[in-house]
Structures are given as C-alpha cells and as structure tokens.
Design a protein around this motif. Structure first.
Motif, short mmCIF file in Angstrom:
data_model
loop_
_atom_site.label_atom_id
_atom_site.label_comp_id
_atom_site.label_asym_id
_atom_site.label_seq_id
_atom_site.Cartn_x
_atom_site.Cartn_y
_atom_site.Cartn_z
N LEU A 14 5.50 75.85 -2.96
CA LEU A 14 6.91 75.45 -3.02
C LEU A 14 7.72 76.14 -1.93
CD1 LEU A 14 7.46 75.31 -6.86
CD2 LEU A 14 7.56 73.38 -5.25
N GLU A 15 7.43 77.41 -1.70
CA GLU A 15 8.12 78.14 -0.64
C GLU A 15 7.80 77.54 0.73
OE1 GLU A 15 8.27 82.52 1.40
OE2 GLU A 15 7.76 82.41 -0.72
N VAL A 16 6.54 77.20 0.96
CA VAL A 16 6.13 76.63 2.24
C VAL A 16 6.75 75.24 2.43
CG1 VAL A 16 4.14 75.73 3.51
CG2 VAL A 16 4.00 77.96 2.41
N LEU A 17 6.77 74.46 1.36
CA LEU A 17 7.22 73.07 1.47
C LEU A 17 8.73 72.90 1.34
CD1 LEU A 17 4.44 71.37 -0.68
CD2 LEU A 17 4.59 71.54 1.82
N CYS A 18 9.47 73.98 1.22
CA CYS A 18 10.92 73.85 1.02
C CYS A 18 11.65 73.37 2.28
CB CYS A 18 11.53 75.15 0.51
SG CYS A 18 11.68 76.45 1.74
N HIS A 19 11.03 73.45 3.44
CA HIS A 19 11.68 72.99 4.67
C HIS A 19 11.07 71.68 5.14
CE1 HIS A 19 13.30 72.81 8.68
NE2 HIS A 19 14.17 73.73 8.31
N ARG A 20 11.90 70.74 5.49
CA ARG A 20 11.42 69.40 5.85
C ARG A 20 10.50 69.40 7.06
NH1 ARG A 20 14.87 66.73 10.00
NH2 ARG A 20 16.52 68.24 10.39
N MET A 59 9.26 75.79 15.61
CA MET A 59 7.87 75.61 15.22
C MET A 59 7.07 76.87 15.53
SD MET A 59 7.67 72.70 13.80
CE MET A 59 5.91 72.52 13.69
N HIS A 60 7.24 77.41 16.74
CA HIS A 60 6.46 78.59 17.16
C HIS A 60 6.85 79.87 16.41
CE1 HIS A 60 5.25 76.06 20.55
NE2 HIS A 60 4.22 76.86 20.62
N HIS A 61 8.13 80.02 16.09
CA HIS A 61 8.59 81.29 15.53
C HIS A 61 8.77 81.29 14.02
CE1 HIS A 61 9.11 83.28 19.37
NE2 HIS A 61 9.58 82.13 19.83
N ILE A 62 8.86 80.10 13.42
CA ILE A 62 9.13 80.06 11.98
C ILE A 62 8.07 79.24 11.23
CG2 ILE A 62 10.78 79.36 10.19
CD1 ILE A 62 12.99 79.68 12.37
N HIS A 63 8.03 77.94 11.53
CA HIS A 63 7.27 77.01 10.69
C HIS A 63 5.76 77.15 10.81
CE1 HIS A 63 11.14 75.51 9.74
NE2 HIS A 63 11.34 75.01 10.95
N LEU A 64 5.23 77.22 12.01
CA LEU A 64 3.77 77.34 12.16
C LEU A 64 3.24 78.67 11.65
CD1 LEU A 64 3.30 75.37 15.46
CD2 LEU A 64 2.65 74.67 13.15
N PRO A 65 3.91 79.79 11.91
CA PRO A 65 3.42 81.03 11.30
C PRO A 65 3.40 80.98 9.77
CG PRO A 65 4.90 81.54 13.11
CD PRO A 65 5.00 80.05 12.87
#
Length: 107
Positions: A14-20, A59-65
């Motif tokens: 849920l934490e991972v999927l909270c951002h579109r 993507m590089h600094h937030i989502h992919l990590p």
C-alpha cells in the motif's frame, strides 16, 4: 505478539502503490513481454504535467528506489533498465485500485 507477515506485506505494498507514478510503472512493465523497459521508455509513455525532465528526476530519486527496495523491480541506474517481478498480491491491488479509479497522492 508477532505481526502477521501477510499484513506487513499488504502495508508495504500500500505504501509503494500510494503514488500514481509507481502504479503506472508497474502497469507499464506488466504489459511488456519481458516485464522490462528503460526509464526513458516509461517517461516518454507518461503524460506528466511537470515535464519529462522532472519526471525522470523523480523516477531516479524517489520512485525507482522505493520500488527496488520493495523487491517489485530491479533497477540498473547505469543502463536505466527496469525489470518488474510480478507479485500476485500486488497485481490484485493494482486491479482493485484501477477499478476504483484511484487518483494520485503526493507520497
């Protein structure tokens, strides 16, 4: 009292999927024959109001990590390659969220 591992996994997903953008990357990769793409391919696919450069930075600094830490993707920052490792619970959550037309958060 021991925590339920299923509950912990649900909380993490849920934490991972909270951002579109994280949901979008998993859906995008899930539709690819090898579950693999580059960051540039994804960024070109998404219409982001902040623009491609800002999205690439996010993507590089937030989502992919965050996705890599969860074990859902493997990300090679040098080549820009992302590989998705489908998870049944994650897929079900993505379907449920899509069916309810869940919108973005800033998380």
């Amino acid at each position: 009292m021991n925590a339920n591992p299923h509950t912990e996994k649900c909380d993490e997903l849920l934490e991972v999927l909270c951002h579109r953008h994280r949901r979008q990357i998993l859906r995008f990769l899930g539709k690819r024959p090898t579950n693999t793409a580059t960051v540039d391919e994804f960024v070109a696919h998404v219409d982001s109001p902040s623009g491609e450069t800002a999205l690439s930075t996010e993507m590089h600094h937030i989502h992919l990590p965050k996705l890599a830490d969860s074990g859902l993707v493997e990300w090679d920052a040098r080549s820009g390659t992302i590989r998705y490792y489908p998870d049944p619970l994650c897929r079900e959550m993505l379907r449920t969220l899509r069916s309810h037309n869940v919108q973005s958060t800033n998380a």
